[in-house]
Scaffold this motif. Structure first.
Motif, PDB file in Angstrom:
ATOM      1  N   LEU A  44      -5.513  76.558  19.025  1.00 36.24           N
ATOM      2  CA  LEU A  44      -6.015  75.216  18.727  1.00 36.24           C
ATOM      3  C   LEU A  44      -7.392  75.267  18.065  1.00 36.24           C
ATOM      4  N   LEU A  45      -8.233  76.179  18.521  1.00 40.77           N
ATOM      5  CA  LEU A  45      -9.570  76.318  17.939  1.00 40.77           C
ATOM      6  C   LEU A  45      -9.487  76.733  16.474  1.00 40.77           C
ATOM      7  N   VAL A  46      -8.612  77.676  16.187  1.00 40.51           N
ATOM      8  CA  VAL A  46      -8.449  78.139  14.806  1.00 40.51           C
ATOM      9  C   VAL A  46      -7.918  77.005  13.929  1.00 40.51           C
ATOM     10  N   GLU A  47      -7.019  76.188  14.476  1.00 35.68           N
ATOM     11  CA  GLU A  47      -6.490  75.052  13.713  1.00 35.68           C
ATOM     12  C   GLU A  47      -7.594  74.042  13.395  1.00 35.68           C
ATOM     13  N   ILE A  48      -8.477  73.791  14.355  1.00 31.16           N
ATOM     14  CA  ILE A  48      -9.593  72.872  14.117  1.00 31.16           C
ATOM     15  C   ILE A  48     -10.501  73.419  13.020  1.00 31.16           C
ATOM     16  N   LEU A  49     -10.792  74.712  13.098  1.00 32.94           N
ATOM     17  CA  LEU A  49     -11.658  75.327  12.093  1.00 32.94           C
ATOM     18  C   LEU A  49     -10.973  75.383  10.727  1.00 32.94           C
ATOM     19  N   ALA A  50      -9.641  75.571  10.726  1.00 36.74           N
ATOM     20  CA  ALA A  50      -8.900  75.558   9.464  1.00 36.74           C
ATOM     21  C   ALA A  50      -8.996  74.180   8.810  1.00 36.74           C
ATOM     22  N   ASN A  51      -9.009  73.146   9.633  1.00 36.70           N
ATOM     23  CA  ASN A  51      -9.183  71.788   9.108  1.00 36.70           C
ATOM     24  C   ASN A  51     -10.573  71.624   8.495  1.00 36.70           C
ATOM     25  N   CYS A  52     -11.563  72.248   9.128  1.00 37.14           N
ATOM     26  CA  CYS A  52     -12.922  72.233   8.558  1.00 37.14           C
ATOM     27  C   CYS A  52     -12.929  72.903   7.191  1.00 37.14           C
ATOM     28  N   VAL A  53     -12.206  74.016   7.090  1.00 38.59           N
ATOM     29  CA  VAL A  53     -12.128  74.745   5.824  1.00 38.59           C
ATOM     30  C   VAL A  53     -11.498  73.868   4.746  1.00 38.59           C
ATOM     31  N   GLU A  54     -10.416  73.181   5.107  1.00 38.21           N
ATOM     32  CA  GLU A  54      -9.740  72.308   4.141  1.00 38.21           C
ATOM     33  C   GLU A  54     -10.675  71.199   3.664  1.00 38.21           C
ATOM     34  N   GLN A  55     -11.394  70.586   4.600  1.00 35.51           N
ATOM     35  CA  GLN A  55     -12.343  69.534   4.224  1.00 35.51           C
ATOM     36  C   GLN A  55     -13.433  70.084   3.309  1.00 35.51           C
ATOM     37  N   SER A  56     -13.893  71.293   3.615  1.00 30.43           N
ATOM     38  CA  SER A  56     -14.942  71.898   2.801  1.00 30.43           C
ATOM     39  C   SER A  56     -14.446  72.189   1.390  1.00 30.43           C
ATOM     40  N   LYS A  57     -13.226  72.713   1.286  1.00 26.92           N
ATOM     41  CA  LYS A  57     -12.655  72.980  -0.040  1.00 26.92           C
ATOM     42  C   LYS A  57     -12.557  71.691  -0.850  1.00 26.92           C
ATOM     43  N   ASN A  58     -12.068  70.636  -0.214  1.00 25.43           N
ATOM     44  CA  ASN A  58     -11.920  69.359  -0.911  1.00 25.43           C
ATOM     45  C   ASN A  58     -13.274  68.823  -1.374  1.00 25.43           C
ATOM     46  N   LYS A  59     -14.269  68.984  -0.523  1.00 20.80           N
ATOM     47  CA  LYS A  59     -15.607  68.489  -0.861  1.00 20.80           C
ATOM     48  C   LYS A  59     -16.187  69.249  -2.052  1.00 20.80           C
ATOM     49  N   VAL A  60     -16.049  70.576  -2.011  1.00 19.84           N
ATOM     50  CA  VAL A  60     -16.584  71.401  -3.097  1.00 19.84           C
ATOM     51  C   VAL A  60     -15.852  71.105  -4.402  1.00 19.84           C
ATOM     52  N   GLN A  61     -14.525  70.939  -4.318  1.00 18.13           N
ATOM     53  CA  GLN A  61     -13.739  70.656  -5.519  1.00 18.13           C
ATOM     54  C   GLN A  61     -14.093  69.303  -6.132  1.00 18.13           C
ATOM     55  N   SER A  62     -14.560  68.378  -5.297  1.00 14.97           N
ATOM     56  CA  SER A  62     -14.928  67.054  -5.810  1.00 14.97           C
ATOM     57  C   SER A  62     -16.332  67.027  -6.393  1.00 14.97           C
ATOM     58  N   GLY A  63     -17.024  68.176  -6.333  1.00 13.68           N
ATOM     59  CA  GLY A  63     -18.339  68.267  -6.955  1.00 13.68           C
ATOM     60  C   GLY A  63     -19.512  68.032  -6.036  1.00 13.68           C
ATOM     61  N   VAL A  64     -19.251  67.860  -4.741  1.00 12.10           N
ATOM     62  CA  VAL A  64     -20.343  67.655  -3.781  1.00 12.10           C
ATOM     63  C   VAL A  64     -21.077  68.979  -3.562  1.00 12.10           C
ATOM     64  N   GLU A  65     -22.395  68.930  -3.525  1.00 11.82           N
ATOM     65  CA  GLU A  65     -23.196  70.136  -3.351  1.00 11.82           C
ATOM     66  C   GLU A  65     -22.989  70.730  -1.952  1.00 11.82           C
ATOM     67  N   PRO A  66     -22.905  72.060  -1.847  1.00 15.88           N
ATOM     68  CA  PRO A  66     -22.740  72.709  -0.538  1.00 15.88           C
ATOM     69  C   PRO A  66     -23.933  72.431   0.371  1.00 15.88           C
ATOM     70  N   VAL A  67     -23.649  72.244   1.655  1.00 11.32           N
ATOM     71  CA  VAL A  67     -24.730  71.982   2.611  1.00 11.32           C
ATOM     72  C   VAL A  67     -24.667  72.907   3.824  1.00 11.32           C
ATOM     73  N   CYS A  68     -23.609  73.696   3.946  1.00 12.81           N
ATOM     74  CA  CYS A  68     -23.495  74.585   5.097  1.00 12.81           C
ATOM     75  C   CYS A  68     -22.854  75.895   4.655  1.00 12.81           C
ATOM     76  N   LEU A  69     -22.808  76.844   5.575  1.00 11.43           N
ATOM     77  CA  LEU A  69     -22.286  78.169   5.265  1.00 11.43           C
ATOM     78  C   LEU A  69     -20.848  78.112   4.762  1.00 11.43           C
ATOM     79  N   ILE A  70     -20.026  77.278   5.401  1.00 10.23           N
ATOM     80  CA  ILE A  70     -18.623  77.180   4.983  1.00 10.23           C
ATOM     81  C   ILE A  70     -18.529  76.656   3.554  1.00 10.23           C
ATOM     82  N   ASP A  71     -19.354  75.664   3.230  1.00  7.69           N
ATOM     83  CA  ASP A  71     -19.334  75.106   1.873  1.00  7.69           C
ATOM     84  C   ASP A  71     -19.664  76.175   0.830  1.00  7.69           C
ATOM     85  N   PHE A  72     -20.699  76.963   1.099  1.00  6.19           N
ATOM     86  CA  PHE A  72     -21.077  78.008   0.141  1.00  6.19           C
ATOM     87  C   PHE A  72     -19.975  79.061   0.027  1.00  6.19           C
ATOM     88  N   TRP A  73     -19.362  79.371   1.157  1.00 11.34           N
ATOM     89  CA  TRP A  73     -18.259  80.331   1.167  1.00 11.34           C
ATOM     90  C   TRP A  73     -17.096  79.804   0.328  1.00 11.34           C
TER      91      TRP A  73
END
Length: 299
Positions: A44-73
Protein backbone atom coordinates in the motif's frame (compact mmCIF):
# COMPACT_ATOMS: atom_id res chain seq x y z
CA UNK A 1 6.16 14.66 -1.22
CA UNK A 2 2.96 15.39 -3.16
CA UNK A 3 0.76 13.65 -0.59
CA UNK A 4 -1.93 16.18 -1.30
CA UNK A 5 -4.78 15.09 0.92
CA UNK A 6 -4.96 14.54 4.65
CA UNK A 7 -6.56 11.17 3.96
CA UNK A 8 -3.50 10.03 2.00
CA UNK A 9 -1.18 11.29 4.73
CA UNK A 10 -3.21 9.48 7.39
CA UNK A 11 -3.20 6.27 5.36
CA UNK A 12 0.54 6.55 4.80
CA UNK A 13 1.27 7.08 8.51
CA UNK A 14 -0.87 4.13 9.58
CA UNK A 15 0.73 1.73 7.12
CA UNK A 16 4.25 2.97 7.80
CA UNK A 17 3.76 2.25 11.50
CA UNK A 18 2.50 -1.24 10.63
CA UNK A 19 5.61 -1.75 8.49
CA UNK A 20 7.86 -0.66 11.37
CA UNK A 21 6.20 -3.14 13.70
CA UNK A 22 6.74 -5.87 11.13
CA UNK A 23 10.48 -5.30 11.02
CA UNK A 24 10.62 -6.31 14.69
CA UNK A 25 8.37 -9.36 14.35
CA UNK A 26 9.11 -12.98 13.56
CA UNK A 27 9.04 -13.49 9.75
CA UNK A 28 5.90 -15.64 9.73
CA UNK A 29 4.09 -14.87 6.48
CA UNK A 30 0.63 -16.13 7.43
CA UNK A 31 -2.71 -14.31 7.81
CA UNK A 32 -3.08 -12.59 11.17
CA UNK A 33 0.63 -12.35 11.88
CA UNK A 34 2.36 -8.98 12.19
CA UNK A 35 4.86 -9.82 9.46
CA UNK A 36 2.06 -10.50 6.93
CA UNK A 37 0.36 -7.23 7.87
CA UNK A 38 3.66 -5.41 7.40
CA UNK A 39 4.23 -6.97 3.98
CA UNK A 40 0.77 -5.91 2.84
CA UNK A 41 1.37 -2.44 4.29
CA UNK A 42 4.49 -2.07 2.15
CA UNK A 43 2.41 -2.78 -0.96
CA UNK A 44 0.00 0.00 0.00
CA UNK A 45 2.85 2.39 0.79
CA UNK A 46 4.47 1.78 -2.58
CA UNK A 47 1.12 2.38 -4.30
CA UNK A 48 0.73 5.72 -2.51
CA UNK A 49 4.24 6.74 -3.53
CA UNK A 50 3.61 5.55 -7.10
CA UNK A 51 0.63 7.92 -7.16
CA UNK A 52 2.97 10.71 -6.04
CA UNK A 53 5.26 9.82 -8.94
CA UNK A 54 2.36 9.97 -11.40
CA UNK A 55 1.29 13.38 -10.10
CA UNK A 56 4.86 14.62 -10.34
CA UNK A 57 5.22 13.42 -13.93
CA UNK A 58 1.98 15.13 -14.90
CA UNK A 59 3.06 18.35 -13.22
CA UNK A 60 6.46 18.39 -14.92
CA UNK A 61 4.91 17.58 -18.30
CA UNK A 62 2.52 20.51 -17.91
CA UNK A 63 5.47 22.87 -17.51
CA UNK A 64 5.30 23.49 -13.76
CA UNK A 65 8.72 24.14 -12.23
CA UNK A 66 10.09 21.34 -9.99
CA UNK A 67 9.82 22.02 -6.26
CA UNK A 68 10.90 18.74 -4.66
CA UNK A 69 13.29 15.85 -5.17
CA UNK A 70 10.70 13.73 -6.97
CA UNK A 71 9.94 16.57 -9.39
CA UNK A 72 13.60 17.00 -10.30
CA UNK A 73 13.96 13.24 -10.68
CA UNK A 74 10.91 13.03 -12.96
CA UNK A 75 12.07 16.04 -14.96
CA UNK A 76 15.35 14.29 -15.76
CA UNK A 77 13.62 10.97 -16.43
CA UNK A 78 11.11 12.48 -18.84
CA UNK A 79 13.92 14.34 -20.59
CA UNK A 80 15.83 11.08 -21.12
CA UNK A 81 12.69 9.34 -22.38
CA UNK A 82 12.05 12.15 -24.85
CA UNK A 83 15.64 12.16 -26.09
CA UNK A 84 15.60 8.38 -26.58
CA UNK A 85 12.48 8.56 -28.73
CA UNK A 86 10.97 5.68 -26.78
CA UNK A 87 7.64 5.31 -25.09
CA UNK A 88 7.80 5.64 -21.30
CA UNK A 89 6.75 2.02 -20.79
CA UNK A 90 9.70 0.88 -22.92
CA UNK A 91 12.34 2.57 -20.74
CA UNK A 92 13.67 0.32 -17.95
CA UNK A 93 13.02 1.37 -14.35
CA UNK A 94 10.65 4.17 -15.33
CA UNK A 95 7.29 2.77 -14.22
CA UNK A 96 5.46 4.57 -11.44
CA UNK A 97 5.29 1.49 -9.25
CA UNK A 98 9.02 0.73 -9.54
CA UNK A 99 9.98 4.32 -8.78
CA UNK A 100 7.51 4.21 -5.87
CA UNK A 101 9.41 1.19 -4.56
CA UNK A 102 12.70 3.07 -4.76
CA UNK A 103 11.15 6.02 -2.93
CA UNK A 104 10.00 3.70 -0.16
CA UNK A 105 13.55 2.38 0.20
CA UNK A 106 14.88 5.95 0.35
CA UNK A 107 12.33 6.94 2.98
CA UNK A 108 13.06 3.98 5.22
CA UNK A 109 16.83 4.32 4.93
CA UNK A 110 16.90 8.11 5.23
CA UNK A 111 14.28 8.61 7.92
CA UNK A 112 14.87 5.81 10.40
CA UNK A 113 18.65 5.54 10.13
CA UNK A 114 19.23 9.30 10.06
CA UNK A 115 16.94 9.89 13.03
CA UNK A 116 18.82 7.24 14.99
CA UNK A 117 22.17 8.88 14.23
CA UNK A 118 20.91 12.35 15.18
CA UNK A 119 19.67 11.08 18.54
CA UNK A 120 22.91 9.27 19.32
CA UNK A 121 24.97 12.27 18.21
CA UNK A 122 23.25 14.47 20.80
CA UNK A 123 23.45 11.72 23.43
CA UNK A 124 27.17 11.11 22.94
CA UNK A 125 28.08 14.79 22.70
CA UNK A 126 26.26 15.39 25.98
CA UNK A 127 28.26 12.55 27.53
CA UNK A 128 31.58 13.84 26.16
CA UNK A 129 31.94 17.59 26.82
CA UNK A 130 35.57 17.55 25.65
CA UNK A 131 34.47 16.30 22.23
CA UNK A 132 31.68 18.89 22.15
CA UNK A 133 34.17 21.66 22.91
CA UNK A 134 36.46 20.57 20.06
CA UNK A 135 33.54 20.46 17.63
CA UNK A 136 32.44 23.96 18.57
CA UNK A 137 35.97 25.27 18.26
CA UNK A 138 36.42 23.78 14.79
CA UNK A 139 33.05 24.93 13.48
CA UNK A 140 33.53 28.47 14.81
CA UNK A 141 36.72 28.78 12.76
CA UNK A 142 34.86 27.83 9.58
CA UNK A 143 31.31 29.17 9.96
CA UNK A 144 29.17 31.28 12.24
CA UNK A 145 25.55 32.37 12.20
CA UNK A 146 26.65 36.00 12.30
CA UNK A 147 28.29 35.60 8.89
CA UNK A 148 24.84 35.52 7.32
CA UNK A 149 26.00 32.73 5.02
CA UNK A 150 24.87 29.16 4.61
CA UNK A 151 27.20 26.26 5.33
CA UNK A 152 28.56 25.11 1.99
CA UNK A 153 29.83 21.74 0.81
CA UNK A 154 33.35 23.18 0.97
CA UNK A 155 32.77 24.16 4.60
CA UNK A 156 31.72 20.60 5.40
CA UNK A 157 34.89 19.21 3.82
CA UNK A 158 36.93 21.48 6.10
CA UNK A 159 35.23 20.13 9.24
CA UNK A 160 37.59 17.18 9.62
CA UNK A 161 37.10 16.66 13.34
CA UNK A 162 33.33 17.06 13.14
CA UNK A 163 33.22 14.41 10.43
CA UNK A 164 35.37 12.16 12.63
CA UNK A 165 32.75 12.63 15.36
CA UNK A 166 29.97 11.73 12.92
CA UNK A 167 31.80 8.58 11.86
CA UNK A 168 32.39 7.58 15.47
CA UNK A 169 28.70 8.09 16.28
CA UNK A 170 27.84 5.68 13.47
CA UNK A 171 30.50 3.18 14.52
CA UNK A 172 29.61 3.28 18.19
CA UNK A 173 25.87 3.11 17.59
CA UNK A 174 25.28 1.71 14.11
CA UNK A 175 21.65 2.60 13.22
CA UNK A 176 20.90 -0.65 11.38
CA UNK A 177 22.41 -3.39 13.51
CA UNK A 178 21.67 -6.29 11.17
CA UNK A 179 21.75 -6.34 7.38
CA UNK A 180 20.42 -9.54 5.75
CA UNK A 181 22.30 -11.13 2.86
CA UNK A 182 21.51 -14.14 0.71
CA UNK A 183 24.46 -16.47 0.14
CA UNK A 184 24.93 -16.65 -3.62
CA UNK A 185 27.24 -19.64 -3.30
CA UNK A 186 28.65 -21.95 -0.66
CA UNK A 187 30.85 -19.85 1.63
CA UNK A 188 33.40 -21.30 4.03
CA UNK A 189 32.94 -19.27 7.19
CA UNK A 190 35.29 -21.27 9.42
CA UNK A 191 37.37 -24.41 9.09
CA UNK A 192 34.46 -26.46 10.38
CA UNK A 193 31.44 -24.71 8.86
CA UNK A 194 30.41 -23.70 5.35
CA UNK A 195 27.34 -21.54 4.75
CA UNK A 196 25.22 -23.33 2.13
CA UNK A 197 24.19 -21.49 -1.01
CA UNK A 198 20.74 -19.91 -0.63
CA UNK A 199 21.06 -19.36 3.12
CA UNK A 200 19.83 -16.07 4.54
CA UNK A 201 22.67 -14.61 6.61
CA UNK A 202 22.32 -11.79 9.13
CA UNK A 203 25.80 -10.37 9.80
CA UNK A 204 25.92 -8.02 12.78
CA UNK A 205 26.99 -4.54 11.76
CA UNK A 206 26.84 -3.56 15.42
CA UNK A 207 29.23 -6.25 16.66
CA UNK A 208 31.70 -5.78 13.81
CA UNK A 209 32.16 -2.16 14.87
CA UNK A 210 33.59 -3.36 18.19
CA UNK A 211 36.15 -5.66 16.59
CA UNK A 212 39.58 -4.62 15.37
CA UNK A 213 39.58 -1.26 17.16
CA UNK A 214 41.65 -0.15 20.14
CA UNK A 215 39.38 0.29 23.17
CA UNK A 216 36.25 -0.22 21.05
CA UNK A 217 33.90 0.50 23.96
CA UNK A 218 35.27 4.03 24.22
CA UNK A 219 33.75 6.85 22.18
CA UNK A 220 36.85 8.23 20.47
CA UNK A 221 36.47 10.36 17.30
CA UNK A 222 40.26 10.58 16.95
CA UNK A 223 40.32 6.98 15.74
CA UNK A 224 38.66 8.18 12.51
CA UNK A 225 41.26 10.80 11.65
CA UNK A 226 43.62 9.43 9.03
CA UNK A 227 47.22 9.29 10.17
CA UNK A 228 46.47 9.39 13.90
CA UNK A 229 45.59 5.73 14.48
CA UNK A 230 44.95 2.73 12.22
CA UNK A 231 41.50 2.87 10.64
CA UNK A 232 40.00 -0.59 10.24
CA UNK A 233 37.72 -0.03 7.27
CA UNK A 234 36.70 -3.66 7.00
CA UNK A 235 35.13 -3.41 10.46
CA UNK A 236 33.28 -0.17 9.68
CA UNK A 237 30.30 -1.73 7.94
CA UNK A 238 27.62 0.85 8.70
CA UNK A 239 27.22 1.49 4.97
CA UNK A 240 28.08 -2.00 3.80
CA UNK A 241 31.09 -2.69 1.62
CA UNK A 242 32.22 -3.09 -1.97
CA UNK A 243 29.37 -3.60 -4.49
CA UNK A 244 26.78 -3.53 -1.70
CA UNK A 245 27.94 -0.22 -0.25
CA UNK A 246 25.11 2.21 0.46
CA UNK A 247 24.68 4.76 -2.32
CA UNK A 248 23.63 7.33 0.28
CA UNK A 249 26.82 7.11 2.35
CA UNK A 250 28.17 10.55 1.51
CA UNK A 251 24.74 12.13 1.86
CA UNK A 252 24.20 10.54 5.28
CA UNK A 253 27.61 11.66 6.55
CA UNK A 254 27.16 15.20 5.26
CA UNK A 255 23.70 15.33 6.81
CA UNK A 256 25.03 14.28 10.20
CA UNK A 257 28.05 16.61 10.04
CA UNK A 258 25.78 19.51 9.09
CA UNK A 259 23.40 18.72 11.94
CA UNK A 260 26.21 18.50 14.50
CA UNK A 261 27.75 21.75 13.28
CA UNK A 262 24.51 23.75 13.37
CA UNK A 263 23.07 22.16 16.52
CA UNK A 264 26.19 22.66 18.63
CA UNK A 265 26.76 26.18 17.31
CA UNK A 266 23.28 27.51 17.97
CA UNK A 267 22.18 25.65 21.08
CA UNK A 268 23.28 24.71 24.55
CA UNK A 269 21.77 21.44 25.67
CA UNK A 270 21.60 19.37 28.81
CA UNK A 271 20.48 15.78 28.91
CA UNK A 272 17.50 14.92 31.09
CA UNK A 273 19.06 11.84 32.65
CA UNK A 274 16.97 9.01 34.07
CA UNK A 275 17.76 5.42 35.01
CA UNK A 276 18.50 3.44 31.87
CA UNK A 277 18.09 6.43 29.56
CA UNK A 278 21.11 5.34 27.50
CA UNK A 279 19.90 1.77 27.06
CA UNK A 280 19.39 0.69 23.47
CA UNK A 281 15.89 0.11 22.13
CA UNK A 282 15.04 -1.23 18.66
CA UNK A 283 12.42 0.70 16.66
CA UNK A 284 13.67 -1.00 14.32
CA UNK A 285 16.85 1.08 14.14
CA UNK A 286 18.43 1.70 17.54
CA UNK A 287 17.68 4.71 19.73
CA UNK A 288 18.27 5.73 23.36
CA UNK A 289 15.58 4.36 25.63
CA UNK A 290 14.32 7.84 26.54
CA UNK A 291 14.44 9.12 22.93
CA UNK A 292 17.22 11.50 24.04
CA UNK A 293 15.30 14.02 26.12
CA UNK A 294 17.29 17.25 26.46
CA UNK A 295 16.82 20.77 27.76
CA UNK A 296 17.59 23.33 25.05
CA UNK A 297 18.58 26.97 25.29
CA UNK A 298 19.91 29.46 22.77
CA UNK A 299 23.65 30.11 22.94
Amino acid sequence: MNLETSQAVFKFNINYNIFNEGTLALPIDLPGFVFRKARLAVTLLVEILANCVEQSKNKVQSGVEPVCLIDFWMQQLLKEIQESGSESHEVPHSSNIEIGGHLFDFLFAAQDASTSSLLWAVTLLAQNPDVLSKVRQEVSQIWSLDSGKLITAENLREMKYTEAVAREVMRYRAPATLVPHLAGEDFQLTESYTIPKGTMVFPSVFESAFQGFTEPERFDPDRNILGSVPVYKRNFLVFGADPHQCVGQRYALNHLVLFIAVFTSLLDFKRHRTDGCDDIVYVPTICPKDDCLVYLSKR
